[in-house]
Design a protein around this motif. Structure first.
Motif, PDB file in Angstrom:
ATOM      1  N   ASP A 123      45.651  33.440 -16.884  1.00 40.07           N
ATOM      2  CA  ASP A 123      46.372  34.545 -16.222  1.00 40.07           C
ATOM      3  C   ASP A 123      47.812  34.165 -15.889  1.00 40.07           C
ATOM      4  O   ASP A 123      48.399  34.721 -14.965  1.00 40.07           O
ATOM      5  CB  ASP A 123      45.630  34.988 -14.954  1.00 40.07           C
ATOM      6  CG  ASP A 123      45.488  33.868 -13.937  1.00 40.07           C
ATOM      7  OD1 ASP A 123      45.651  32.688 -14.325  1.00 40.07           O
ATOM      8  OD2 ASP A 123      45.203  34.159 -12.762  1.00 40.07           O
ATOM      9  N   LEU A 156      50.573  34.958 -17.181  1.00 41.67           N
ATOM     10  CA  LEU A 156      51.569  36.036 -17.263  1.00 41.67           C
ATOM     11  C   LEU A 156      51.585  36.911 -16.012  1.00 41.67           C
ATOM     12  O   LEU A 156      52.529  37.651 -15.775  1.00 41.67           O
ATOM     13  CB  LEU A 156      51.306  36.912 -18.490  1.00 41.67           C
ATOM     14  CG  LEU A 156      51.462  36.222 -19.849  1.00 41.67           C
ATOM     15  CD1 LEU A 156      51.058  37.157 -20.966  1.00 41.67           C
ATOM     16  CD2 LEU A 156      52.887  35.739 -20.056  1.00 41.67           C
ATOM     17  N   THR A 157      50.512  36.859 -15.235  1.00 40.97           N
ATOM     18  CA  THR A 157      50.469  37.687 -14.023  1.00 40.97           C
ATOM     19  C   THR A 157      50.538  36.824 -12.763  1.00 40.97           C
ATOM     20  O   THR A 157      50.374  37.322 -11.663  1.00 40.97           O
ATOM     21  CB  THR A 157      49.174  38.524 -13.973  1.00 40.97           C
ATOM     22  OG1 THR A 157      48.056  37.622 -13.992  1.00 40.97           O
ATOM     23  CG2 THR A 157      49.077  39.453 -15.149  1.00 40.97           C
ATOM     24  N   GLN A 158      50.748  35.541 -12.945  1.00 36.29           N
ATOM     25  CA  GLN A 158      50.754  34.646 -11.800  1.00 36.29           C
ATOM     26  C   GLN A 158      52.168  34.269 -11.367  1.00 36.29           C
ATOM     27  O   GLN A 158      53.091  34.291 -12.164  1.00 36.29           O
ATOM     28  CB  GLN A 158      50.006  33.351 -12.143  1.00 36.29           C
ATOM     29  CG  GLN A 158      48.513  33.432 -11.947  1.00 36.29           C
ATOM     30  CD  GLN A 158      48.126  33.542 -10.477  1.00 36.29           C
ATOM     31  OE1 GLN A 158      48.978  33.523  -9.602  1.00 36.29           O
ATOM     32  NE2 GLN A 158      46.851  33.690 -10.213  1.00 36.29           N
ATOM     33  N   LEU A 210      45.921  26.775  -8.149  1.00 37.29           N
ATOM     34  CA  LEU A 210      45.039  26.311  -9.230  1.00 37.29           C
ATOM     35  C   LEU A 210      45.074  24.779  -9.312  1.00 37.29           C
ATOM     36  O   LEU A 210      44.036  24.128  -9.463  1.00 37.29           O
ATOM     37  CB  LEU A 210      45.518  26.919 -10.555  1.00 37.29           C
ATOM     38  CG  LEU A 210      44.557  26.832 -11.725  1.00 37.29           C
ATOM     39  CD1 LEU A 210      43.393  27.791 -11.545  1.00 37.29           C
ATOM     40  CD2 LEU A 210      45.283  27.171 -13.039  1.00 37.29           C
ATOM     41  N   GLU A 219      41.749  22.411 -10.644  1.00 35.43           N
ATOM     42  CA  GLU A 219      41.377  23.080 -11.898  1.00 35.43           C
ATOM     43  C   GLU A 219      42.464  22.984 -12.954  1.00 35.43           C
ATOM     44  O   GLU A 219      42.295  23.502 -14.059  1.00 35.43           O
ATOM     45  CB  GLU A 219      41.043  24.545 -11.610  1.00 35.43           C
ATOM     46  CG  GLU A 219      39.745  24.677 -10.827  1.00 35.43           C
ATOM     47  CD  GLU A 219      39.429  26.110 -10.483  1.00 35.43           C
ATOM     48  OE1 GLU A 219      39.728  26.984 -11.301  1.00 35.43           O
ATOM     49  OE2 GLU A 219      38.879  26.340  -9.390  1.00 35.43           O
ATOM     50  N   ASN A 235      41.906  38.313  -8.670  1.00 33.34           N
ATOM     51  CA  ASN A 235      42.265  36.982  -9.178  1.00 33.34           C
ATOM     52  C   ASN A 235      41.338  36.559 -10.313  1.00 33.34           C
ATOM     53  O   ASN A 235      40.119  36.705 -10.233  1.00 33.34           O
ATOM     54  CB  ASN A 235      42.182  35.966  -8.028  1.00 33.34           C
ATOM     55  CG  ASN A 235      42.743  34.626  -8.425  1.00 33.34           C
ATOM     56  OD1 ASN A 235      42.128  33.883  -9.176  1.00 33.34           O
ATOM     57  ND2 ASN A 235      43.933  34.321  -7.942  1.00 33.34           N
ATOM     58  N   TYR A 236      41.957  36.015 -11.365  1.00 34.71           N
ATOM     59  CA  TYR A 236      41.182  35.690 -12.563  1.00 34.71           C
ATOM     60  C   TYR A 236      40.197  34.544 -12.306  1.00 34.71           C
ATOM     61  O   TYR A 236      39.044  34.597 -12.715  1.00 34.71           O
ATOM     62  CB  TYR A 236      42.131  35.317 -13.708  1.00 34.71           C
ATOM     63  CG  TYR A 236      41.410  34.966 -14.987  1.00 34.71           C
ATOM     64  CD1 TYR A 236      40.892  35.969 -15.808  1.00 34.71           C
ATOM     65  CD2 TYR A 236      41.226  33.643 -15.362  1.00 34.71           C
ATOM     66  CE1 TYR A 236      40.219  35.660 -16.968  1.00 34.71           C
ATOM     67  CE2 TYR A 236      40.552  33.325 -16.529  1.00 34.71           C
ATOM     68  CZ  TYR A 236      40.048  34.336 -17.327  1.00 34.71           C
ATOM     69  OH  TYR A 236      39.375  34.022 -18.468  1.00 34.71           O
ATOM     70  N   ASN A 237      40.666  33.518 -11.602  1.00 38.69           N
ATOM     71  CA  ASN A 237      39.837  32.319 -11.452  1.00 38.69           C
ATOM     72  C   ASN A 237      38.799  32.402 -10.346  1.00 38.69           C
ATOM     73  O   ASN A 237      37.674  31.987 -10.523  1.00 38.69           O
ATOM     74  CB  ASN A 237      40.744  31.101 -11.197  1.00 38.69           C
ATOM     75  CG  ASN A 237      41.443  30.701 -12.462  1.00 38.69           C
ATOM     76  OD1 ASN A 237      40.810  30.287 -13.418  1.00 38.69           O
ATOM     77  ND2 ASN A 237      42.751  30.861 -12.475  1.00 38.69           N
ATOM     78  N   SER A 238      39.229  32.910  -9.212  1.00 42.79           N
ATOM     79  CA  SER A 238      38.282  32.870  -8.096  1.00 42.79           C
ATOM     80  C   SER A 238      38.157  34.214  -7.387  1.00 42.79           C
ATOM     81  O   SER A 238      37.687  34.276  -6.257  1.00 42.79           O
ATOM     82  CB  SER A 238      38.732  31.791  -7.108  1.00 42.79           C
ATOM     83  OG  SER A 238      40.122  31.933  -6.846  1.00 42.79           O
ATOM     84  N   LEU A 292      40.797  39.789 -17.254  1.00 44.74           N
ATOM     85  CA  LEU A 292      42.175  39.721 -16.719  1.00 44.74           C
ATOM     86  C   LEU A 292      42.510  41.094 -16.134  1.00 44.74           C
ATOM     87  O   LEU A 292      42.972  41.988 -16.828  1.00 44.74           O
ATOM     88  CB  LEU A 292      43.150  39.402 -17.848  1.00 44.74           C
ATOM     89  CG  LEU A 292      43.549  37.948 -18.066  1.00 44.74           C
ATOM     90  CD1 LEU A 292      44.404  37.826 -19.306  1.00 44.74           C
ATOM     91  CD2 LEU A 292      44.284  37.377 -16.865  1.00 44.74           C
ATOM     92  N   LEU A 318      44.722  42.144 -14.153  1.00 40.14           N
ATOM     93  CA  LEU A 318      46.122  42.555 -13.961  1.00 40.14           C
ATOM     94  C   LEU A 318      46.957  42.410 -15.239  1.00 40.14           C
ATOM     95  O   LEU A 318      48.162  42.198 -15.174  1.00 40.14           O
ATOM     96  CB  LEU A 318      46.751  41.753 -12.821  1.00 40.14           C
ATOM     97  CG  LEU A 318      46.129  41.982 -11.443  1.00 40.14           C
ATOM     98  CD1 LEU A 318      46.764  41.089 -10.404  1.00 40.14           C
ATOM     99  CD2 LEU A 318      46.240  43.441 -11.019  1.00 40.14           C
ATOM    100  N   ASP A 319      46.326  42.522 -16.408  1.00 37.63           N
ATOM    101  CA  ASP A 319      47.127  42.445 -17.635  1.00 37.63           C
ATOM    102  C   ASP A 319      47.901  43.758 -17.819  1.00 37.63           C
ATOM    103  O   ASP A 319      47.707  44.723 -17.060  1.00 37.63           O
ATOM    104  CB  ASP A 319      46.261  42.102 -18.852  1.00 37.63           C
ATOM    105  CG  ASP A 319      45.293  43.220 -19.216  1.00 37.63           C
ATOM    106  OD1 ASP A 319      45.367  44.284 -18.598  1.00 37.63           O
ATOM    107  OD2 ASP A 319      44.456  43.021 -20.116  1.00 37.63           O
ATOM    108  N   PRO A 363      52.675  42.823 -15.282  1.00 38.14           N
ATOM    109  CA  PRO A 363      53.460  42.045 -16.246  1.00 38.14           C
ATOM    110  C   PRO A 363      54.213  42.957 -17.214  1.00 38.14           C
ATOM    111  O   PRO A 363      53.749  44.050 -17.500  1.00 38.14           O
ATOM    112  CB  PRO A 363      52.383  41.236 -16.987  1.00 38.14           C
ATOM    113  CG  PRO A 363      51.123  42.023 -16.837  1.00 38.14           C
ATOM    114  CD  PRO A 363      51.237  42.790 -15.566  1.00 38.14           C
TER     115      PRO A 363
END
Lengths: 417, 301
Positions: A240, A242-244, A252, A257, B137-140, B156, B158-159, B247
């Motif tokens: 992610d 591009l959105t971070q 992260l 991770e 959130n993608y990861n958590s 994803l 928020l793509d 984005p």
């Protein structure tokens, strides 16, 4: 009855005013970046409290804050509107324009030469913060260095060599990817600053990195931005990215991770996550033909400014000078450098630094050339154009040439050309 | 017929009365002048300058306006703002009306539903935005944690394809309660005997809503629509907290673009030009809405 109450109130007011006047209390408004999660904030608070205890006639209104863009604009507008703080810690690079050009801060060269302020400050540091008009307006506290912060635990777990060269970086990326670990935490969506400057520096070399826009677009800047796309295409960044923003990338890394993150010395404490991850910092690897493996981005880009209004006021001059000297004293600088692991601006030796800081300082000392970040060299609107273009470049919606041309056009527009 | 006097309304007749009225209106007028009209005029003035960091402005004539016309992000922002507008009309006001009608029909628990639906309004958009950013959130994030628990691949959220939708959901969710309360209050004004008559004449519940309820609360719906439509032009905090317009500007709205132009790019002149565009759009859209909706509606007499 009412008249009596009114009379009493008026008397109380007059009495309180006269008491304040008798005490001759001076109020100083101070703004620094030492707030929130900043590692120096505790040391700074202690210093301020001690100063007020030793100087009961000086009251300090501390408006220190974490400097995001909205806070920066707030203080820029304060200067524009004549509401400037008495002492302001602000940037000394390209972002200093609104503070210095407001004409409301004291040029310090004469005061430094007369030994009034700037005790023990390294002359080379003062040269780095000299404004384009030839004057020094700010005294830095600590400098920074940037590099590649590594999660040592992950490198040991997967038996990966530190990425000291492009080949080793690629190898590390492949190994971590194969093991389901994000190789490099990067927030390409919001504030990918450090990736931009390191890619350009390590692909094109210091001369290219430091070229700015004075002679047009340096071809190595194009190559540097292409290098970010190469890493993106390799899958080096989190899914992610591009959105971070930087907070997401750092989170992260902190969670263990991600194996690598490009950041500054100020982030080391946070990246360690209270000991959960063992980290170290190395110079970002050489990534192109003209890059130098040891070159680093480092320097002093902030310092303490003193307002003319307070300095020229006979009733407040002594107080503002006293506080300014305290906040730029070698003793405070030493404490600040010990807290944030940064480069001290004075001739002092920080003690008790943790290993990652020592590693970072070693890399800094071994650097053949030190460059200031690109955003310290080019105007903010042009820099933002590049920053906002990175995500577009990575997915192939814009080319590095197009993004840099747009930034250059903004630069020309600002310069009135 | 009651005369104005018998209703407690006093007619303004003398010049002295007019002076008193003017004096009472003066503080509000002053406040509006200082905090609204002056900034607008100042913003219009700034549109003719390039002012990086709000210092050393350089006169550039209409260049900022020409830039505005050519700026592709402005096109995206206007498009997104109008998509947002459509969504709030249908879902914010529409759901508000539906929920109000349903809650009005129930006998017990009205207060409970009022509290539940209105609750998001009292929370700040910034904290709600942060909450939803963590959800996505993608990861958590919560959503992906649920998907992974059931053995699905994380998404994803928020793509570029979903970002606008993902910021519209919490914005709409937050304001549904506001319109719900306005409509519910409007419903209480309708006298019960109208429904009783309709019931006796064999009207179905649906017919009662269409023929009695909606026409009688039309003016309230109109106000809700205007508030919702103009509110969209001011949408900022939720979008900023969740995507910052990205984005690729896919969730950019005029409010976020103006903010990033001023606060990130430090282009005060161009930022002011975007602000003026927002004001002009607001006036035009409100005028069109008023024109379309007119002053129809039925009054209880």
């Amino acid at each position: 009855m009412k008249k009596k109450v009114l009379l009493l109130l008026v008397l109380a007011l007059v009495f309180s005013v006269s008491v304040v006047q008798a005490a001759d209390k001076v109020t100083l408004r101070v703004v620094t970046m030492f707030a929130g999660a900043d590692p120096v904030s505790e040391v700074y608070q202690e210093t301020i409290e001690q100063f007020m205890a030793e100087n009961p006639n000086i009251e300090i209104i501390d408006e220190s804050a974490t400097f995001d863009d909205s806070v920066k604009v707030r203080f820029e507008n304060d200067f524009a509107a004549g509401n400037e703080p008495d002492i302001t810690m602000y940037f000394t690079d390209a972002q200093a324009a609104p503070i210095v050009e407001s004409g409301k801060v004291v040029p310090l060269d004469d005061l430094i030469a007369d030994g009034v302020v700037g005790e023990g400050i390294l002359p080379s540091v003062l040269e780095q913060v000299r404004y384009e008009d030839g004057n020094v307006y700010a005294i830095p506290i600590t400098g920074f260095y940037e590099g590649l912060i590594l999660n040592v635990d992950l490198f040991e777990k997967y038996d990966v060599d530190y990425p000291t060269s492009w080949e080793k970086l690629v190898e590390a990326i492949e190994t971590f990817k194969a093991n389901g670990v994000t190789p490099m935490a990067v927030g390409l969506g919001i504030i990918p600053h450090y990736q931009i400057e390191h890619s350009i520096l390590k692909v094109g070399g210091a001369a290219a990195h430091d070229a700015g826009f004075e002679n047009g677009i340096h071809p190595m800047w194009v190559e540097g931005l292409k290098n970010i796309k190469t890493l993106y295409d390799m899958g080096a960044f989190q899914k992610d990215t591009l959105t971070q923003g930087w907070e997401g990338a750092r989170a992260l890394f902190k969670q263990g991770e991600a194996a690598m993150i490009v950041e500054g010395s100020w982030a080391i404490a946070d990246c360690q996550n209270e000991g959960a991850n063992t980290v170290t910092m190395i110079a970002y690897p050489k990534s192109g033909p003209l890059g130098n493996p040891t070159d680093m981005i480092a320097g002093f880009t902030s310092g303490m400014y003193m307002s003319k209004e307070a300095y020229n006021d006979p009733t407040r001059q002594e107080a503002v000078l006293k506080l300014f000297k305290t906040l730029t004293s070698p003793a405070f600088i030493k404490k600040a450098a010990e807290a944030n692991g940064g480069l001290p601006a004075a001739k002092v030796t920080p003690e008790g630094l943790a290993q990652p800081y020592l590693d970072g300082l070693k890399a800094f000392q071994e650097a053949e050339h030190i460059s200031l970040p690109i955003d310290a060299q080019i105007p903010r609107p042009a820099w933002t154009e590049i920053v906002n273009g990175i995500a577009y470049i990575c997915v192939g919606r814009r080319t590095p040439e197009e993004v840099l041309q747009a930034a250059y056009d903004v630069y020309l527009e600002i310069e009135g050309q | 017929m009651l005369s104005p006097h018998s209703m407690g309304v006093i007619k303004i007749k003398t010049r002295q009365d007019k002076k008193i009225i003017f004096l009472f209106l003066l503080p509000a007028l002053l406040m509006m002048t200082i905090f609204l009209f002056y900034p607008i005029i100042r913003s219009i003035y700034k549109t003719f300058f390039i002012a990086v960091h709000n210092i050393n402005p350089r006169y550039v004539g209409l260049r900022n306006y020409l830039k505005l016309i050519k700026d592709p992000v402005i096109t995206i922002s206007i498009k997104n703002t109008f998509i947002f507008m459509g969504a709030v009309i249908v879902f914010e006001v529409g759901l508000g009306i539906l929920l109000a009608l349903f809650v009005d029909m129930i006998k017990y628990g009205k207060q409970f539903f009022k509290t539940v639906y209105f609750f998001p309004i009292v929370m700040s958009a910034a904290s709600l935005g942060l909450l939803f950013r963590l959800l996505y959130n993608y990861n958590s994030g919560l959503l992906n944690s649920i998907l992974e628990y059931f053995g699905y691949e994380p998404v994803l959220w928020l793509d570029a394809g979903k970002a606008l939708l993902m910021v519209m959901i919490p914005t709409i969710w937050q304001y549904v309660g506001f319109y719900f309360v306005i409509i519910l209050t409007a419903l209480t004004k309708i006298p019960d005997h109208l429904y009783e008559v309709a019931y006796l004449e064999g009207a179905s519940p649906f017919q009662r809503i269409i023929k009695i309820t909606l026409p009688l609360i039309f003016q309230d719906i109109r106000v809700c629509l205007i508030l919702a439509i103009t509110g969209v032009l001011k949408v900022f905090d939720m979008v900023w907290m969740i995507t910052q317009g990205g984005p690729f500007d896919s969730s950019q709205v005029l409010g976020t673009y103006m903010y990033s132009t001023v606060f990130e790019r430090r282009l005060f002149g161009y930022g002011s030009t975007i602000a003026i565009l927002i004001i002009v759009l607001g006036i035009v859209v409100t005028a069109i809405t008023n024109k379309i909706l007119g002053h129809r509606g039925v009054t209880i007499n």
